[in-house]
Structures are given as C-alpha cells and as structure tokens.
Design an enzyme around this catalytic site. Sequence first.
Site, PDB file in Angstrom:
ATOM      1  N   PRO A   1      -4.639  60.215  18.714  1.00 41.49           N
ATOM      2  CA  PRO A   1      -5.593  60.539  17.453  1.00 41.49           C
ATOM      3  C   PRO A   1      -6.763  61.373  17.424  1.00 41.49           C
ATOM      4  O   PRO A   1      -7.616  60.901  18.649  1.00 41.49           O
ATOM      5  CB  PRO A   1      -5.643  59.305  16.647  1.00 41.49           C
ATOM      6  N   CYS A   2      -7.186  62.221  16.791  1.00 43.04           N
ATOM      7  CA  CYS A   2      -8.389  62.955  17.062  1.00 43.04           C
ATOM      8  C   CYS A   2      -9.285  62.939  15.740  1.00 43.04           C
ATOM      9  O   CYS A   2     -10.400  63.483  15.559  1.00 43.04           O
ATOM     10  CB  CYS A   2      -7.914  64.480  16.737  1.00 43.04           C
ATOM     11  N   GLN A   3      -9.110  61.970  14.605  1.00 46.29           N
ATOM     12  CA  GLN A   3      -9.858  62.288  13.529  1.00 46.29           C
ATOM     13  C   GLN A   3     -11.315  61.946  13.967  1.00 46.29           C
ATOM     14  O   GLN A   3     -12.219  62.416  13.062  1.00 46.29           O
ATOM     15  CB  GLN A   3      -9.355  61.223  12.495  1.00 46.29           C
TER      16      GLN A   3
ATOM     17  N   PHE B   1     -13.211  63.135  16.277  1.00 46.28           N
ATOM     18  CA  PHE B   1     -13.751  64.281  16.804  1.00 46.28           C
ATOM     19  C   PHE B   1     -13.587  65.414  15.999  1.00 46.28           C
ATOM     20  O   PHE B   1     -14.062  66.465  16.253  1.00 46.28           O
ATOM     21  CB  PHE B   1     -12.975  64.349  18.166  1.00 46.28           C
TER      22      PHE B   1
END
Length: 461
Positions: A81-83, A85
């Site tokens: 997951p990248c939220q 960043f």
Amino acid sequence: MSSLVQRPTVVSLFAGCGGLDVGFKELNYDLIYACDNDPAAVEVYKRNIDERAYVRDVTSDDFHAEMKSIGTCDIILGGFPCQGFSKAGPKKHDDIRNLLYLEMRSAVSRLRPKLFLAENVDGLSQNFKGAYLEAIVRDFKDIGYRVEYRLFDSVGFGVPQHRRRIYFIGVREDLSYDEFNWPELTHLAQSRNGEAAIAGFGDLFSPGSKALLPATTIRESIGDLLQLDVNIADHRVTYAWNDAWDSIFKKIGPGQKLCNVRHSPTSVYTWDIPEYFGSVSEPERNILETIAKNRRHKKYGSIPNGNPLSVDVIKELSGVRSVSTHINSLLAKGYLKDIDGKFDLKGAMFCSGLYKRPDWDSPSSTVLTNFHNPRYFLHPQENRPFSLRECARLQGFPDEFLFTSGSSERELVDGYRLVGNAVSPPVGRAFAKAIFMYLSKEVKIEAGISRVVSRREAERV
C-alpha cells in the site's frame, strides 16, 4: 516430463485485482498464492487470473500460517500500500500503511525466493527526504537480498497513460546469476511539467539502445468506444452527477479544465459559465481576471499557491472605479473570498483543476480511483466520464479481463477503484519477461513459457 523442467512459482502479496500478475499468468508462471485484504479485488483476481487467491490481512495469524505452509517459492510480487506516500493524499510519516512493506520483508525472509519485485508510487522516493526508500533497501539487504530500484512511467511500455511508479528488484545474494537486466522502454516517455528534477532518476526517460515508438494516445486506445454499449463488458458509467453540470461540460474543451487560480489557455474560469456559477458585469470580470493574472506574482506575497490582493492593488491594476462596490458584489456571488482584508478567487481552487478533459492525441494523465466522477475527469469528446472499460484500456488491461459480473452500481464503482489502484499490466508483462530471461540462465523453464516469450519477441520485430 523431466524433473529439471519447471514453472517458476509466484506468491503475490497486496495483489489487488492482479494488474502486476497478468503478465506472469500470460507467460505461464505458476501463481500458487495471492492475497489482498479487499474482497472485491480478490473476487476479480479469481475470476481473471487464478482461483488460488484469498482475502487476507498480511498481519494476521492466518496469513503467517499460510506463508509457513507454502515453504518456498521462486518469486514474490508485492505492490504494498502506498497511501502514506501518494501525492494524491496526505503524507503521514507515521501512517501505519507505510510499514506494511515489513510484512512483505517477513514473507521474503521466510520463503527465500530467488527474486522479489515490489512496486510503489514515486512519492516514496521524494517524500520524507527519501528515508523510507533507504530503509527498504537496507531492511531487505539485512535478510540477504541485493536490491535495486528504478522509476518508470507506464507510457514508456505502450500504455496510453502517464503513470510514474518506483519498482524494486531484490535478488538473493547467494545466487550466482549475472546482473539483472531491467525491462527496456518500447515507447517515448517524455518528461512533463514538474518532472525536470527527477528526469535523471533511474530509467524513467532513458531511451536505451533501441529506437522508440511514439507514445500511445487516448484516441488510439479508446477511439472505438465513443458510444456506451451494454454489449461491451464494463463499458458503462455511474451517472452519479448533477444534470446542471452539463453546462460546465459544454464549456470545457480538449486539454482544458475548470481552474480559476491558473491564468492559462488551458483554464476555463467559473465566471465564463454564468449558467451554473452566476453572471458578472464587465467591471466584475475585469477584477476577477486582474486577480487571476497577478495573484501568483512574487511582489504581492510568497504564498506558493497564490496571494490575496488589497483593494488598492486591485484598483491600480484593473483601472476599475468603485472597486469596493464590485468586490462586495463578487463576495456575495461567491466569486471572491476575504482574507484578512485582502481578496482572492473562490471556487475551483484546486491548482490541478476540476472537470479535466484530456486531449485525444496525447496519453492520459494517471488513471485514478475517481475517474467515474466527471467532476474530476471528462471524456476527451463526450460529455460524460470515462467508462470502466475505457479506464481499463487506459491502464492496459485486455478487454477479456472482466471487472463486473452483473449490473450492480456498487460493483461498477469497485471496478473503477480497482483499476485506479492497479499496476499497468503491460509493465507487469515487461517485468515477467525480464525475470524469465534472468531465471532461465541457470534454471530450465517449462517450454510453454519459452514459446510465449518467443512469440512476443517475434511480434515486436
């Protein structure tokens, strides 16, 4: 079949709907396990890629038990997951999702694959002064993996969309293979505004040794899908918008957006759409355009997104008489806002704009989870949002990849979200091929994979 002949085994974590995995399926890898904590994503994965997919929280006991039972594999994939960043949302240093890569590290440590491939937003390399980028490389090195990373724009692999992502390749240190050869770009990936500072990062704009094809355009990708059609899988929209927005749609041309705060030919101003936002007089229009032209000038302040202007400055620049009277009228109409006695534009204040209508003959901007809402993105020609099938094509999904199984509105919105969160399949396919070429140096791979790769090579000649 000889015992030496094998299909490389793949474990896919944070798999989503399988955008990264599509190419591995096409090249006949053995996708022995996939998981995601989103039931809708897992359902789509099972429908299109492999039944061996499970709804799992990677911090759960069930997941850890499954990793133990698998024992080992050749490759681990992980779009963690990248939220925390992402440029599209708040950047929280302590966002718990930023640390989920440690669960991937734990799985790599247990399964000891020959190689792992991880993907994340490019903000990972820019936010928090690159601290997480350094930590990820260090943490995987500590468990015995050589890690490299590159930044790629999906448009460089023939995807009709600018989608900049960072990719990590980790190779187990005890392997004697040669250096990993990263996928080569096939299409031009020219830098856009704001990208000059990172143009030298990895292979984002590196042409390699081959002549590159022109970038694929939106028209080339979806030009045959102008009319919505229930007979074309997923070629439908949500219709979740106010009919009054039609007056806005009609004023936004190709390459334009609703944006007051950028004085540019690409901007359409709210006061140019009186049918929706209300009419203004000529002196009022003069005042609004004066503020639009000068609000970002450094002599009036240092606020990055623009500065409010005083009545005296507005009067001097516009030449309008009775400025205060007109300003009060514009405040009442909702065109201006008062900031400590100075005035700035109100409405469509996002610097990136609203109701963005891309140009037919360019690649799309990054496909996001909200492409179903025309308030954010419009079709290049039609006065509607992109359909789910159009979004899937802009991401590079094949038409036979199905996101919905019925007519449910909820399933349709889920489909947009899954497409917007996915890795572009052509990029995953390029990595699947590069990894095949790398592993085949010392391991005999099942002939079916060789035939697929050879056929694709022939098609590119």
